[in-house]
Design an enzyme around this catalytic site. Structure first.
Site, PDB file in Angstrom:
ATOM      1  N   TYR A   3      30.488  59.175  24.775  1.00 29.84           N
ATOM      2  CA  TYR A   3      30.939  58.949  23.394  1.00 29.84           C
ATOM      3  C   TYR A   3      29.763  58.616  22.485  1.00 29.84           C
ATOM      4  CZ  TYR A   3      35.674  58.768  25.241  1.00 29.84           C
ATOM      5  OH  TYR A   3      36.862  59.080  25.844  1.00 29.84           O
ATOM      6  N   LYS A  33      40.595  30.298  43.020  1.00 29.21           N
ATOM      7  CA  LYS A  33      41.235  30.622  41.737  1.00 29.21           C
ATOM      8  C   LYS A  33      40.767  31.993  41.255  1.00 29.21           C
ATOM      9  CE  LYS A  33      37.625  28.086  39.260  1.00 29.21           C
ATOM     10  NZ  LYS A  33      37.263  26.784  38.670  1.00 29.21           N
ATOM     11  N   MET A  68      35.956  54.309  29.676  1.00 24.67           N
ATOM     12  CA  MET A  68      36.980  53.455  30.282  1.00 24.67           C
ATOM     13  C   MET A  68      37.049  53.646  31.802  1.00 24.67           C
ATOM     14  SD  MET A  68      41.065  53.215  29.511  1.00 24.67           S
ATOM     15  CE  MET A  68      40.908  52.740  27.801  1.00 24.67           C
ATOM     16  N   ARG A  76      37.735  18.343  29.049  1.00 20.00           N
ATOM     17  CA  ARG A  76      38.765  19.349  29.343  1.00 20.00           C
ATOM     18  C   ARG A  76      40.034  18.621  29.760  1.00 20.00           C
ATOM     19  NH1 ARG A  76      37.084  24.281  33.286  1.00 20.00           N
ATOM     20  NH2 ARG A  76      37.444  22.731  34.900  1.00 20.00           N
TER      21      ARG A  76
HETATM   22  C1  LIG Z   1      36.124  26.267  39.233  1.00 21.43           C
HETATM   23  C2  LIG Z   1      36.025  24.847  39.574  1.00 21.43           C
HETATM   24  C3  LIG Z   1      35.217  24.430  40.642  1.00 21.43           C
HETATM   25  C4  LIG Z   1      34.263  25.360  41.355  1.00 21.43           C
HETATM   26  O1  LIG Z   1      33.182  25.624  40.485  1.00 21.43           O
HETATM   27  P1  LIG Z   1      31.866  26.401  40.970  1.00 21.43           P
HETATM   28  O2  LIG Z   1      30.894  26.245  39.866  1.00 21.43           O
HETATM   29  O3  LIG Z   1      32.288  27.830  41.136  1.00 21.43           O
HETATM   30  O4  LIG Z   1      31.457  25.781  42.235  1.00 21.43           O
HETATM   31  C5  LIG Z   1      35.274  23.099  41.004  1.00 21.43           C
HETATM   32  N1  LIG Z   1      36.065  22.225  40.354  1.00 21.43           N
HETATM   33  C6  LIG Z   1      36.828  22.587  39.306  1.00 21.43           C
HETATM   34  C7  LIG Z   1      37.664  21.557  38.600  1.00 21.43           C
HETATM   35  C8  LIG Z   1      36.823  23.894  38.860  1.00 21.43           C
HETATM   36  O5  LIG Z   1      37.556  24.244  37.807  1.00 21.43           O
END
Ligand SMILES: *Cc1c(COP(=O)(O)O)cnc(C)c1O
Length: 395
Positions: free
Chosen positions: A286, A33, A334, A147
């Site tokens: 700056y 991700k 930047m 969540r």
């Molecule tokens: C991002 C995520 C992971 C991986 O988490 P890490 O701490 O990077 O290993 C696993 N499960 C879910 C649901 C996540 O959102």
């Protein structure tokens, strides 16, 4: 120029280290991700698959589609909830959603039904293919993350609903730990409680003679610290990219007899675009928050906060040029920043200035060191590296 060098050999090394710590038969679901935590999703996903990852995970439908378009055919979990407008694409690209409430299951079912029907009408192939086709969903149980997911006592009915569907199938069940990367007694107790609630949910489903599919709960921290909770699959993220999760450090693990030495995968590199000699009293950047106390040599670096070198890192940041550390002076701009290199320095135009990375990149610090200095976590340092930073893949 600013580049992110991606050492795919180190990614392979990290996966091998993870595998060494898995029980036989446990699958890896590699978290790619957020563009593989900033490293580039397609290349990292391909490497992970070559190294034996059976599943991949993304946050959004768009991220999943990017992998499908690159030819990746492994199952892909979508870890965040989708909008209604994304559901057709979710089904079309055979991405696997996490579902945690009845309404969402209905939305998925309707989307899959509609998509399958449209396929039937548009193809002359054997219609029985479509009649037996089902769309896999993983049931998410909220055991304490607050969540997504159903509460543990709701899992049984939701599993029943999915399993009874003509369109959906229950491909798996999962939960996510809130504090597996902490080692204090209270956090360990709450992680243990989460595991117990997950077991209750699983057992309530099994008691109905429903098969749960693939059971998975462990992120990077949990899969190393609690090998007994690996179930059918683990979901590593940060450790793929060479950083330990929170307090589950290599040292902590080695005390428990667990060997885990990951190597950073990304090096964040800028070039020295100019070397200038400035007179005593000259202000740098700056606000002129830093002034030359004497005549000074300053290297101008082609990297700034728009590249992901966070402005709040300005004070105390050091960069590595030709194996030596030099302090950044004044505020990070930047697109550029300035380092003081000393009057005797041999630093010259177009030398590499390495912000962080593995030792072989010439870096003298890691994203963990930067995170510690800035009061954040390596996840944020890595995912801050922006789009205009070219990713260069090395073996
Ligand atoms: C991002 C995520 C992971 C991986 O988490 P890490 O701490 O990077 O290993 C696993 N499960 C879910 C649901 C996540 O959102």
């Amino acid at each position: 120029m600013r580049i992110a060098e991606i050492y795919l050999g180190n990614l392979a090394h990290n996966i091998a280290q993870i595998k060494n710590n898995l029980r036989p038969g446990v699958k890896i679901c590699a978290a790619v991700k957020a563009d593989a935590y900033g490293h580039g999703a397609v290349c990292c996903a391909k490497t992970a698959v070559e190294c034996g990852a059976e599943f991949l995970s993304v946050a959004t439908v768009g991220e999943g589609i990017e992998l499908r378009k690159a030819g990746i055919t492994r199952p892909i979990l979508v870890l965040s909830l989708c909008d209604a407008s994304e559901m057709r694409a979710l089904v079309k690209h055979e991405l696997t959603p996490l579902a945690g409430d009845s309404e969402y299951v209905d939305l998925l079912e309707a989307a899959a039904k509609k998509f399958f029907a449209s396929q039937k009408n548009s193809s002359n192939k054997n219609p029985s293919d479509n009649a037996t086709r089902k769309f896999s969903v993983h049931l998410a149980v909220d055991t304490g993350m607050g969540r997504i997911g159903c509460l543990p006592h709701e899992a049984k009915d939701l599993a029943k609903k999915i399993a009874a569907s003509q369109i959906l199938s229950l491909g798996g069940i999962c939960t996510h730990f809130a504090s597996a990367d902490e080692t204090s007694a209270t956090h360990r107790v709450s992680t243990q409680r989460q595991y117990e609630k997950f077991m209750l949910a699983i057992n309530s489903i099994r008691a109905e003679k429903i098969t749960t599919g693939i059971v998975h709960c462990s992120n990077s921290a949990a899969l190393l610290d609690h090998p007994e909770w690996q179930f059918d699959m683990v979901r590593p993220g940060i450790i793929l990219y060479g950083y330990c999760a929170g307090r589950i450090t290599s040292r902590y693990l080695s005390k428990k007899g667990i060997q885990f030495e990951p190597k950073p995968v990304m090096a964040f590199v800028a070039t020295v675009s100019a070397v200038r000699t400035l007179p005593k009293g000259a202000g740098i950047s700056y606000g002129s928050t830093w002034k030359c106390e004497r005549e000074s040599k300053i290297a101008v670096l082609s990297i700034g906060y728009a590249d992901g070198l966070l402005r709040r890192a300005s004070s105390g940041l050091e960069v590595a040029i030709n194996g030596k550390k030099y302090p950044v002076r004044g505020r990070i701009c930047m697109d550029q920043c300035m380092a003081e290199i000393g009057m005797e320095s041999d630093v010259k135009r177009y030398d590499r200035a390495v912000i962080f990375g593995p030792a072989e990149s010439g870096a003298l610090c890691t994203a963990q060191d930067l995170a510690d200095a800035q009061g954040t976590i390596p996840y944020e340092i890595l995912t801050s590296v922006s789009k205009r930073v070219k990713r260069i893949y090395l073996s």
